[in-house]
Each structure stands twice: as structure tokens, then as C-alpha cells.
Enzyme design. Sequence first.
Site, short mmCIF file in Angstrom:
data_model
loop_
_atom_site.label_atom_id
_atom_site.label_comp_id
_atom_site.label_asym_id
_atom_site.label_seq_id
_atom_site.Cartn_x
_atom_site.Cartn_y
_atom_site.Cartn_z
N LYS A 23 0.97 -1.03 0.05
CA LYS A 23 -0.07 0.00 -0.10
C LYS A 23 0.92 1.32 -0.08
CE LYS A 23 -2.17 -0.80 3.76
NZ LYS A 23 -1.85 -2.07 4.21
N ARG A 98 -10.74 0.63 6.76
CA ARG A 98 -10.20 -0.53 7.34
C ARG A 98 -11.19 -1.43 7.94
NH1 ARG A 98 -4.14 0.58 7.46
NH2 ARG A 98 -3.27 -1.37 8.14
N ARG A 137 11.58 -5.76 6.33
CA ARG A 137 11.29 -4.34 6.78
C ARG A 137 11.47 -4.36 8.06
NH1 ARG A 137 5.82 -1.03 5.53
NH2 ARG A 137 5.30 -2.35 7.50
N ARG A 143 10.93 -1.18 12.51
CA ARG A 143 9.41 -0.85 12.84
C ARG A 143 8.98 -1.60 13.71
NH1 ARG A 143 4.81 0.50 8.37
NH2 ARG A 143 3.50 -0.56 9.68
N ARG A 154 -1.90 -8.69 13.04
CA ARG A 154 -2.28 -8.01 11.94
C ARG A 154 -3.21 -8.47 10.78
NH1 ARG A 154 3.34 -5.09 11.15
NH2 ARG A 154 2.49 -4.24 9.44
P1 B4P Z 1 3.32 -2.05 2.57
O1 B4P Z 1 2.27 -2.85 2.62
O2 B4P Z 1 3.24 -0.82 1.86
O3 B4P Z 1 3.32 -1.67 4.21
P2 B4P Z 1 2.50 -0.32 4.92
O4 B4P Z 1 1.87 0.66 3.91
O5 B4P Z 1 3.30 0.12 5.96
O6 B4P Z 1 1.10 -1.27 5.64
P3 B4P Z 1 0.73 -1.74 6.96
O7 B4P Z 1 -0.64 -2.48 6.72
O8 B4P Z 1 2.02 -2.65 7.34
O9 B4P Z 1 0.80 -0.68 7.96
P4 B4P Z 1 0.01 0.69 8.01
O10 B4P Z 1 1.24 1.79 8.29
O11 B4P Z 1 -1.02 0.85 7.23
O12 B4P Z 1 4.69 -2.52 2.51
C1 B4P Z 1 5.45 -3.48 3.25
C2 B4P Z 1 6.77 -3.75 2.84
O13 B4P Z 1 6.77 -4.36 1.64
C3 B4P Z 1 7.64 -2.60 2.61
O14 B4P Z 1 8.85 -2.90 3.22
C4 B4P Z 1 7.82 -2.35 1.07
O15 B4P Z 1 9.07 -1.87 0.80
C5 B4P Z 1 7.67 -3.81 0.75
N1 B4P Z 1 7.12 -4.19 -0.68
C6 B4P Z 1 6.16 -3.37 -0.94
N2 B4P Z 1 5.85 -3.66 -2.18
C7 B4P Z 1 6.65 -4.76 -2.64
C8 B4P Z 1 6.87 -5.46 -3.79
N3 B4P Z 1 6.22 -5.36 -4.77
N4 B4P Z 1 7.81 -6.56 -3.70
C9 B4P Z 1 8.33 -6.58 -2.52
N5 B4P Z 1 8.64 -5.77 -1.53
C10 B4P Z 1 7.54 -5.01 -1.35
O16 B4P Z 1 -0.64 0.47 9.58
C11 B4P Z 1 -0.01 0.30 10.77
C12 B4P Z 1 -0.88 0.51 11.84
O17 B4P Z 1 -1.49 1.58 12.02
C13 B4P Z 1 -2.07 -0.71 11.77
O18 B4P Z 1 -1.51 -1.99 12.11
C14 B4P Z 1 -2.99 -0.17 12.65
O19 B4P Z 1 -2.73 -0.46 14.01
C15 B4P Z 1 -2.86 1.34 12.67
N6 B4P Z 1 -3.91 1.76 11.41
C16 B4P Z 1 -3.54 2.30 10.44
N7 B4P Z 1 -4.75 2.67 9.54
C17 B4P Z 1 -5.65 2.49 10.47
C18 B4P Z 1 -7.02 2.51 10.11
N8 B4P Z 1 -7.60 3.07 8.95
N9 B4P Z 1 -7.95 2.03 11.26
C19 B4P Z 1 -7.57 1.83 12.34
N10 B4P Z 1 -6.12 1.60 12.65
C20 B4P Z 1 -5.27 1.92 11.57
#
Ligand code: B4P
Length: 202
Positions: A23, A98, A137, A143, A154
Amino acid sequence: MTQMASTSALPRLLLLAPPGAGKGTQGRRLAELFGVTHIATGDLLREHVATATPVGREAKSYMDAGELVPDPLVLTLVLDRIGGEPPLDGFVLDGFPRTVAQAEAAMRWAVDSDRTFHAVVSLEVPTPELIRRLLERGRASGRADDNEVTIAERLRVYEVKTAPLLAFYARRGLLLEIDGSGDPDLVFSRISEALTRLGVSS
Ligand code: B4P
């Protein structure tokens, strides 16, 4: 409430995917491509945690445990960013909504503000690959929530609370299901092509 895709110039896109699906990676690129604001709720919440605001102090324990932060808190954060006079025109919302309650509130906001969404991009990646990416990551960035126990929680929370939104948006004709495996460039070209087919292009 039903919602038809809007036809105005700047796109309003939602990214809906499990943790680790890309994402953040794709959200930043899409926002750059279209020249719109990238709003990632995870990033917003981590900023609050890092600066120990009241929001951050409340959110931290949920995030550390891999749980969702309560809906009212997240809704206030997001609606503050996209609301206003006038409301933001184009944006990429990454990691929001979400829950069904968040999706319903977002839909009400969109209709009331005349800012209906153009598409919801869902990224599909096999679970072992999600876990591999997040652990990598975690090792690279330290993190706090990228550890084995929290990742498992998660992913469980995603299945229970967020995955039902796929049907919610499919019913409204907004869902674009994209294969999120492979190189980030390849994933980005799949998303761009699907958006172009929908009539959303830069
Ligand atoms: P991403 O999947 O991009 O990770 P993210 O955006 O950080 O999403 P995530 O769901 O983990 O956490 P978020 O911050 O939204 O990438 C993961 C890794 O994969 C990266 O290292 C990237 O480089 C790598 N990658 C990506 N694409 C790749 C590819 N094609 N090939 C190889 N590697 C690749 O949320 C964190 C926390 O915040 C949640 O657990 C929750 O507690 C809270 N939160 C956030 N939004 C919320 C909401 N709307 N409601 C309630 N709680 C919320």
C-alpha cells in the site's frame, strides 16, 4: 447508500490491502503520478506516536499489539485532512478505510462533499510473501510492529475487519483487484493499466 464513480478531473483513490501488500509503496507512486495528496493513516498515526501527542499516546498500544486504532480517532484524523472549505479534490487514501464503520463514514463524507471515489485498488499477495516482506522491513527499519507475533495478529485482524470491505466496494462497482506480487514497478504498471481502462489516467 450507493455511490457512482465520480467524473471530476483529479482522482480520488483508496488502497485496500493486507499488511505488507505494498500500500505505502504504490500509494506514494500513485499520488505522484496524479499530482494528488498521499494520505496514509499508518504514517499519520506513527507521526503522532513519535511526537507523543494525545492521539499518539492513545494509538500506540493498539498499534504495538497489531490491533486497529479505534474508529472515532482514525475518522477524525482522516476527515481533518480531506475535509475543509473546499474539501480536498484529489487524493490517495492508503490504509483507510479498514472497517465497515470507517467505510460507511467515508462514503457519507464523499457524497455530502461531492467528492465520490473513483476506484478502490486492492492488492493481492500470498500470505507467506506478506510475512517475508514485513519481517524484512522489520529487520531493516526496526519498525516496532514488524515482528512475527504482531504480524500474525495484523493479518488476522485484516481478515476479520478489513477483508469484508472488498465485497462492500465490489457491490458498488469500485473495486479493482490487482496482482500485488512481483517487482514494485510491475505492480505499479498493473495498477496504472487497470485505472486507465476505468478512465482514470494522468
Ligand atoms: P506496505 O504494505 O506498503 O506496508 P504499509 O503501507 O506500512 O502497510 P501496513 O498495513 O503494514 O501498515 P500501516 O502503516 O497501514 O509494505 C510493506 C513492505 O513490503 C515494505 O517494506 C515495502 O518496501 C515492501 N514491498 C512493497 N511492495 C513490494 C513488492 N512488490 N515486492 C517486494 N517488497 C515490497 O498501519 C500500521 C498500523 O496503524 C495498523 O496495524 C493499525 O494499528 C494502525 N492503522 C492504520 N490505519 C488504520 C485505520 N484506518 N484504522 C485503524 N487503525 C489503523
